[in-house]
Design an enzyme around this catalytic site. Structure first.
Site, PDB file in Angstrom:
ATOM      1  N   ILE A  42      46.618  54.301  58.512  1.00 44.32           N
ATOM      2  CA  ILE A  42      45.437  54.873  57.851  1.00 44.32           C
ATOM      3  C   ILE A  42      44.418  53.774  57.556  1.00 44.32           C
ATOM      4  CG2 ILE A  42      44.616  55.975  55.717  1.00 44.32           C
ATOM      5  CD1 ILE A  42      46.029  57.958  57.536  1.00 44.32           C
ATOM      6  N   CYS A  43      44.911  52.629  57.065  1.00 45.07           N
ATOM      7  CA  CYS A  43      44.012  51.548  56.618  1.00 45.07           C
ATOM      8  C   CYS A  43      42.981  51.188  57.683  1.00 45.07           C
ATOM      9  CB  CYS A  43      44.834  50.322  56.255  1.00 45.07           C
ATOM     10  SG  CYS A  43      43.822  48.893  55.869  1.00 45.07           S
ATOM     11  N   GLY A 180      37.529  63.810  41.961  1.00 42.46           N
ATOM     12  CA  GLY A 180      38.342  62.602  41.798  1.00 42.46           C
ATOM     13  C   GLY A 180      37.482  61.352  41.859  1.00 42.46           C
ATOM     14  N   HIS A 443      27.219  25.301  41.864  1.00 46.43           N
ATOM     15  CA  HIS A 443      25.961  25.934  41.434  1.00 46.43           C
ATOM     16  C   HIS A 443      24.968  25.912  42.599  1.00 46.43           C
ATOM     17  CE1 HIS A 443      22.545  26.875  38.816  1.00 46.43           C
ATOM     18  NE2 HIS A 443      21.883  25.941  39.475  1.00 46.43           N
TER      19      HIS A 443
END
Length: 464
Positions: A42-43, A180, A443
């Site tokens: 399925i993945c 859901g 950074h």
């Protein structure tokens, strides 16, 4: 025909099964994998991968609509739903053929067909050509799960869809109801809402994304509402009246039933394990609510029979399945294997904004008796987030006040599904707040917020 004999047979070639087979082959075992539908499971075919491809298209579309914010011009923006879906299927296909190549390269025998286990150590496979008998001392169940269907809310592929229909939609929904708000539901809601569907999400629990930290859920709800979604919590779809081109949903909220009309419904109300027709009961395997009961090493209690991934219960995540596959292969090979701890597995949801978490929520940590220190840092305080044009988000960290152990981390915002790994590694290495505070984060990056959130938990935050 004589039965083919192997050291290990894996039933199911999803992210748990094919990984277990490859690792077993690397460890010198003669290995076979049996798959009834698609390599990659399925993945790769109907889950993680194609949904991310769709969501990427909607994300780019969303950015094109915001072109002006970046000093750019993009006129007459539109999309071609068929082309979006075609790209998604192409991505899935590329990866599934890759799995076939990997299995071949590792000399794993692939048998396409439906498997049953007639007795211990035997696997019978119904193939196109008849049936094949295989034997092995060790068998791994990796048969996965499928969408749960509630009575009266069953999918028909026209008005009511499962995730499969939603991945290859016959049309663009105008008014969409998503039942859901777990990862699957909210990702589809995000995709269709971004492309212009008027989207309503119904969640039976008291908040969307109910497994996440309460603060993250609240932040998500605010973001989704701002994007035009209607979010109904503590609500339940009682029935669907299907008409011509429309569905009337009876939704119970606060004890009252409201009726709303939609042209499309996506049902995402959980999953059930593929435990049927394998012969498990006769072998004496314990099954609890469609999932195979195992110990921490994925052993079923039946000698030489293991169960990994979705069939073995929560968390229902591909990366958990793969890790269990490797662990079981190593265990069978006599290596020192480490059990997979559910609380050390990160969850990622690729809606807009993204959501990611690992470990305990603040509420759970307190419930387990920890005295906690909690730190938070908003995206608006981060230079990179502002430069990206993504100033909405939050990073939250939960520490044990006495030991400095990182108990949990919870994030919402741009690219948090990539950032969470920093905290996952930290927890694996049993890091403390001190280690994290002394780490120099580069950074300008979004990762600096992870540092600041830790600093905030201990009263040392700089940029807020």
């Amino acid at each position: 025909m004589a039965a083919q004999s192997f050291d290990l047979i894996v039933i199911g070639a999803g992210p748990g099964g094919y990984v277990a087979a490859i690792r077993a082959a690397q460890l010198g075992m003669k290995t076979a994998v049996v798959e009834r539908e698609h390599l990659g499971g399925i993945c790769l075919n109907w889950g993680c991968i194609p949904t991310k491809a769709l969501l990427r298209s909607s994300e780019v579309f969303h950015l094109m609509e915001r072109a002006k914010d970046f000093g750019l011009a993009a006129d007459k923006i539109s999309y071609d739903l068929d082309a979006v879906v075609k790209r998604s299927r192409g991505v899935a296909k590329q990866l599934t053929s890759g799995v076939g190549h990997l299995l071949k390269k590792n000399k794993v025998t692939v048998v396409m067909g439906e498997a049953t286990i007639p007795s211990k150590g035997k696997v019978s496979v119904k193939t196109d050509k008849g049936s094949e008998e295989l034997t092995a001392k060790n068998i791994v169940l990796a048969t996965g799960a499928r969408a749960r269907e509630l009575p009266g809310l069953e999918a028909d592929g026209d008005l009511v869809w499962t995730y499969k229909h939603a991945l290859m939609p016959p049309r663009m929904p105008k008014k969409l109801l998503v039942i859901g708000s777990g990862a699957i539901g909210i990702e589809f809601a995000s995709f269709y809402n971004t492309l212009g569907s008027d989207t309503t999400v119904v969640e039976v629990m008291d908040r969307v994304l109910p497994v996440e930290d309460a603060e993250i859920s609240a932040f998500a709800k605010k973001a989704f509402t701002k994007q035009g979604m209607t979010i109904m919590e503590k609500a339940m779809v009682k029935q669907l009246d299907r008409g011509k081109g429309k569905v009337t949903a009876h939704i119970e909220v606060n004890g009252k039933v409201e009726k709303h009309d939609f042209d499309t419904v996506i049902s995402a109300v959980g999953i059930v394990g593929n435990v049927e027709n394998l012969g498990l009961e006769a072998l004496g395997v314990k099954i609890d609510r469609t999932h195979v009961v195992t110990d921490e090493f994925c052993r079923t209690g039946v000698d030489g029979l293991y169960a990994i991934g979705d069939i073995a219960g929560a968390p229902w995540l591909a990366h958990k399945a793969s890790h269990e596959g490797v662990m079981v292969a190593e265990l069978i090979a006599g290596k020192h294997a480490h059990p997979v701890k559910p609380e050390s597995i990160a969850g990622c949801t690729y809606c807009q904004p993204q959501v990611a978490s690992v470990g305990y929520t603040e509420a759970k940590a307190k419930e387990l008796g920890h005295d906690v220190k909690v730190g938070k840092f908003p995206f608006i305080g981060n230079g990179k987030a502002i430069a990206l044009g993504e100033p909405d988000g939050l990073i939250k960290t939960v520490f044990d006040a006495k030991t400095g152990e990182l108990l949990g981390a919870h994030m919402i915002g741009a690219e948090v599904t990539e950032l969470i790994q920093g905290y996952v590694v930290g927890r694996q290495l049993e890091t403390t707040e001190e280690d994290l505070m002394n780490t120099v984060f580069p950074h300008p990056t979004l990762s600096e917020m992870m540092h600041e959130s830790v600093l905030d938990a201990f009263g040392r935050v700089i940029h807020m």
